[in-house]
Structure formats: C-alpha cells, structure tokens
Scaffold this motif. Structure first.
Motif, short mmCIF file in Angstrom:
data_model
loop_
_atom_site.label_atom_id
_atom_site.label_comp_id
_atom_site.label_asym_id
_atom_site.label_seq_id
_atom_site.Cartn_x
_atom_site.Cartn_y
_atom_site.Cartn_z
N GLU A 1 -3.24 7.88 8.98
CA GLU A 1 -4.39 7.63 8.10
C GLU A 1 -4.22 6.29 7.38
O GLU A 1 -5.17 5.50 7.27
CB GLU A 1 -4.51 8.77 7.07
CG GLU A 1 -5.67 8.58 6.10
CD GLU A 1 -5.74 9.69 5.06
OE1 GLU A 1 -4.69 10.28 4.73
OE2 GLU A 1 -6.85 9.96 4.56
N THR A 2 -3.00 6.03 6.92
CA THR A 2 -2.77 4.76 6.22
C THR A 2 -2.84 3.59 7.19
O THR A 2 -3.42 2.55 6.87
CB THR A 2 -1.40 4.80 5.52
OG1 THR A 2 -1.35 5.95 4.68
CG2 THR A 2 -1.20 3.55 4.66
N ARG B 1 9.16 14.17 2.06
CA ARG B 1 8.02 15.10 2.07
C ARG B 1 8.07 15.99 3.32
O ARG B 1 7.73 17.16 3.27
CB ARG B 1 6.70 14.32 2.02
CG ARG B 1 6.49 13.51 0.75
CD ARG B 1 6.19 14.36 -0.49
NE ARG B 1 4.93 15.03 -0.47
CZ ARG B 1 3.91 14.78 -1.29
NH1 ARG B 1 4.00 13.83 -2.21
NH2 ARG B 1 2.80 15.48 -1.23
N HIS C 1 -0.64 11.65 8.10
CA HIS C 1 -0.63 10.86 6.87
C HIS C 1 -0.29 9.40 7.16
O HIS C 1 -0.93 8.49 6.64
CB HIS C 1 0.39 11.44 5.87
CG HIS C 1 -0.03 12.73 5.26
ND1 HIS C 1 -1.16 12.86 4.49
CD2 HIS C 1 0.54 13.96 5.29
CE1 HIS C 1 -1.27 14.11 4.08
NE2 HIS C 1 -0.26 14.80 4.55
N LEU D 1 3.60 10.10 1.40
CA LEU D 1 3.17 11.06 2.41
C LEU D 1 3.71 10.62 3.77
O LEU D 1 3.69 9.44 4.09
CB LEU D 1 1.64 11.13 2.44
CG LEU D 1 1.01 11.54 1.09
CD1 LEU D 1 -0.50 11.46 1.15
CD2 LEU D 1 1.47 12.92 0.67
N VAL E 1 0.88 -1.18 0.00
CA VAL E 1 0.00 0.00 0.00
C VAL E 1 0.91 1.23 0.00
O VAL E 1 1.91 1.25 0.72
CB VAL E 1 -0.90 -0.01 1.25
CG1 VAL E 1 -1.65 1.30 1.41
CG2 VAL E 1 -1.88 -1.18 1.21
N GLY E 2 0.57 2.21 -0.81
CA GLY E 2 1.37 3.44 -0.85
C GLY E 2 2.74 3.19 -1.46
O GLY E 2 2.94 2.22 -2.20
N HIS F 1 -6.33 2.73 7.84
CA HIS F 1 -6.88 1.95 6.73
C HIS F 1 -6.52 0.47 6.89
O HIS F 1 -7.38 -0.42 6.71
CB HIS F 1 -6.35 2.51 5.41
CG HIS F 1 -6.43 1.57 4.26
ND1 HIS F 1 -7.64 1.15 3.73
CD2 HIS F 1 -5.47 0.93 3.55
CE1 HIS F 1 -7.40 0.30 2.73
NE2 HIS F 1 -6.11 0.16 2.61
#
Lengths: 299, 299
Positions: free
Chosen positions: B232-233, B152, B229, B147, B137-138, B236
């Motif tokens: 948030e992942t 970043r 960020h 992110l 993922v990502g 999920h």
C-alpha cells in the motif's frame, strides 16, 4: 443465629460490597479503594475488608458477625493462578471465595442461565456458561489480545492518523480533528503512544462511534474492522451452542448496531450487575437451601 | 594539503566509519559502539569519534588532519528536530553534517538517481528522492506505525496464537510450534508481550516467511496482510511518480515475492550500502569539484 451473605466486585478502580440475608434482601452497601490482587495483595485485602466493614456497618452489624458471614469476591485478576489464595486466607468469614470478575459479571447478567457475556470496555473478554460449566475466551490483554476493545480501537485511530498524515490513506473529519489535537505533528502522536496505557488509547474510542454515526468514512471503516473482531468471537461462541449473549462494559450499547443481525437477535439485557452476581453466588453456595446448593457447580 | 572525506553509519547497535580521498578511494575503516543521539548524545559523540579515529589510524592519519576532514554522519534519530546539533558542534572537522540514517541509505542504494528505498527490518521506513528533493514516509515506530515491519509481523503471530488457543481461529504447524515454545500457556505469551521490545517481537518474523514457503496457511495469511501494508505504501509512492525502488533491511530479500508483480518490476538492487552513501555525500558536498557540488541539493 442469622447468617449473612456478602458480595464484592473489585478491581483496579475500586471495590464495592453488599451484605444481604439468605433471601437476598440487601441490608447494606460499602465501597473502598482499588483491589489489584496481582500487584498488591495487602492493599487489595485491606480495601476489600474496608468495603465489607462499611457495608456491615450500614446493615447495623459489626465484626462479631464475621463467623456467620459467607462471601464471594469477584476480583480483577482472580483468574491468575494463585492470586486469590492470600486474599482467601486473610478473610475472617465462615466462607470467603475469590473468583475472577468475569464470573460475577456472568452470574449478574444471566443469573443461572447458560449463555455468554461479552465485556466490551477498555479491554474485551468473553465469559461463557454451558451446562453449568464456565470458561472464558479472549481477554488476554492489550498487547496481543483484546481485539475490538476501546484500547485497540483508539490505537487504530491514531495509527490511521499517521497514514493520513503521510498521504498513504485519505483523511476525514475524524482524523483531521484528532491530528489537530496533536498539533498536526506526528512526533506528538508517537511520543504519546510510546508511553500510553490501554486506558489512554481507549479515550479515543467513543469519538469513533460518534463520528461513525455521522457517516465519517474513516470512523466507519475502523469500527467495521473492530466490530468484525467482536463478531468473529461471538460466532465462535454461537458455533459452540451459545444462544444468549449479554453485552457489558462501556462500549456495549455502542457496539450493538455494528454486529450482524443474527448476533443482535441473541442479545439479552443483563438481569443485574456484577455486584449482585457476587451476592447471588454467595447465597447459592452457602445458604442452607438444598435447592440453591444443588444447582450450582463451582467452576 | 590533501583533504579527507569521512562517512559514518551509526545507530543503536554500533557505528561504522570510512575515510577516503576526494576520488572516493577508501583509505581506512573503523567501528565503535552504539550512537543513539536521541537518548545519549555524549556517548554517541564519543563512539562516532572513536570509529572515525580508528578509520583515520588505519589510513595512517592522526588528529592533525582533522581540520582537513569533511564528514557526513548518517545517524538513527538524525531526523529528530535538534538531535544532530550537539553532535555537529562536537565534531572537530572542517565540515561535519549529521543526517538521518535513511538519507545515507538512499544515497548508497540509488546514488544520485531519483527513486525510493524501503527499509524493511525490525521497523519499516521509506525514503524518497524526487527531482533531488528527499522526504521520508512512514517509519514512525512500533506502537502506531512500522506496518509490515518484523516487529509488527512477529506480534501478529503471537496474537494469532492466542486466537488459536481460544479456538477462535484454526491453528497450523506454525502456531503449534510457537505456542509450544511458550509451554502452550497463554499467560507466558502475555507476560512476554507486556515487556517485549520491537526487536523481541521481530525475532518471530523470519519463521513466518519460512513456514509460508512451506505453505503453512496461517503464515501465508499473516504475510499477505503484512505485505499488503508494504505494498500500500509502495503504491502511494508509485502514484507520486517513483519508478525505481530498492528494498533494504533484513527482510528485503524475503518480501520480494510477496509484492505484486507491478511493484516487483520497479525493484532495483542497491548500488552500495549506507556507509558508502554517507561517504558519497561528504565528497559531493565538500570536494573541490564543480561537478560534484553542483549536483547536490542538501535536503
């Protein structure tokens, strides 16, 4: 002998010139190719002169009047230290000043009034005049600045598409359409992004406004975030005393309704374009009118 | 005849190899230069083989054992379609599998357990195993993803410095120190940023954690945004059923306290490193033990 006044608006996509008399009556226009004074001074000077020569010819004039011409050139990159000097040295006129393009945009939009212009295009920048003094805010370019710009907005959409693809965030018609354009393959977005220039990202901005108008939840959220950046800068200017703002650039009309009410109330339509602003500066600076020259402070 | 098992962990900064017997007893280690299988397959293969040959030599072995070697190579870029095939074709072993580096990191950290690893370094990526199935993922890279990554995060500091320079946002000791390093000249930040690679931005990440620990308000805000960020992942993944998470990468220990309590409770220390994970996979896949081979599903 009559004096002539020349305004030039030039940048990466081309340059435009206008010739007028001291009363501002336009005698001729001309255009030529790009004038990037930071990366290619020689070509920039050649194209600036080409646009001016076309404008002089349209006015029924030729090179014999150069010594009676007074020019102000607003050029992208004109605020980069030392970038304007080689152009100024190469101009054959009685006066030839290189200014950054934001200054002529400000002059065109607000005339001699105090206030600010917000240029909302592929990039964003803000130019402010207070008590005759001009300074710019923001506009440092895509990688670290230009918040709220078309480039950053477009990039935010593609970033969102990857989060949607990974199911980290919910999608919408906007993200589905955009992902589909990349064959629903994240690798294609990634390949695009590694080499994309700001203008390539900026191409995705208009559709975000369009989908937001239709209530697309992702478009609305991205625009709210983007407008918040513009609005934050405008509030900073308002705190400094700015009470008159013109929005310029391709996204200007689109952004209005996304700004808070107290900012919308300060918006004024631009009086004229940047080319006219350059011409106004040439006349203000160099026409033999005591009133015109006394009023102006060269920034 | 004895069979030998090889694990390799390779990427842009170098590769490491380990040789062991079927019981996992390490016989030798080796290192060599970078193995970027996407941009330079030939050099990548040469460096992988060099690291393995050094490891074999350390184990008292030579090329005559190649036919009894079983290797699993976890290589950065190993998940790019078709990227691993030329390496696999060039390996002289009984078995030689190229996997993406996230898989061996997962195996090292969690062994055969279900769960996820969050790799928090210059980039960010997440690898998940659920019911034996592995997916990532990502981790789509700096321009549109990663992110919460060091790159970043560092970029966000430099962006903040320009907003502070323009007085749009208040500064702090962190922004003052950083701006001073660039001579307090925005142009210097801009020049840096146009050519900076993700790792160049990432160098500014550690100081953000450091200043945040001292209560620097800008550092705290940037870190809260960055951690949001990551969080948030992770949320999920938790919604998908993940209940065991290892943080890996240079920022892993720094990020822990910035994650919400309910996520901190799911964190487990990694059992072993990625190189060990690669070796485990080689043994699981190819050792003549019914238990070992039955347990594993190649993703």
């Amino acid at each position: 002998m009559t004096d002539y006044f020349i305004g030039v608006d030039g940048g990466g996509t081309g340059c435009r010139a206008v010739v007028a008399n001291a009363r501002g009556e336009v005698l001729g226009h001309g255009t030529a190719g790009s004038a990037n004074i930071v990366t290619d001074t020689k070509t920039a000077l050649a194209n600036v002169m080409k646009a001016i020569d076309v404008a002089l010819k349209a006015a029924g004039l030729d090179a014999s009047c150069h010594g009676r011409c007074h020019a102000v050139l607003g050029l992208a990159g004109g605020n980069v230290e030392g970038a304007g000097a080689p152009i100024e040295a190469g101009l054959p006129f009685a006066h030839g000043d290189v200014e950054f393009d934001g200054l002529i945009a400000l002059q065109g939009a607000l005339g001699d009034q105090d206030g600010a212009v917000a240029i909302l295009g592929t990039g964003t920048s803000y130019i402010v005049r207070q008590n005759g003094h001009v300074h710019s805010v923001g506009g440092w370019g895509f990688p670290l600045s230009d918040l709220g710009s078309g480039a950053r907005l477009g990039q935010s959409l593609l970033q969102e598409c990857l989060l949607v693809h990974d199911n980290i965030r919910p999608g919408s018609p906007l993200t589905r359409e955009t992902l589909a354009e990349f064959g629903n393959r994240p690798d294609n977005l990634v390949d695009f992004a590694w080499t994309a220039k700001p203008g390539d990202f900026g191409k995705y901005a208009p559709r975000i406004f369009q989908y937001a108008d239709q209530g697309d939840p992702v478009a609305v959220r991205l625009l709210q975030q983007s407008a918040a950046h513009v609005s934050e800068t405008l509030d900073h200017l308002i705190r400094q005393g700015v009470d008159r703002i013109s929005l310029l650039g391709g996204m200007a009309p689109l952004y209005v309704k996304w700004l808070p009410e107290h900012q919308q109330r300060l918006l004024v339509a631009p009086l004229a374009d940047a080319l006219t602003g350059a011409l106004q500066l040439a006349i203000k600076r160099y026409a033999q009118s005591p009133r015109a020259t006394a009023n102006e402070q060269k920034p």
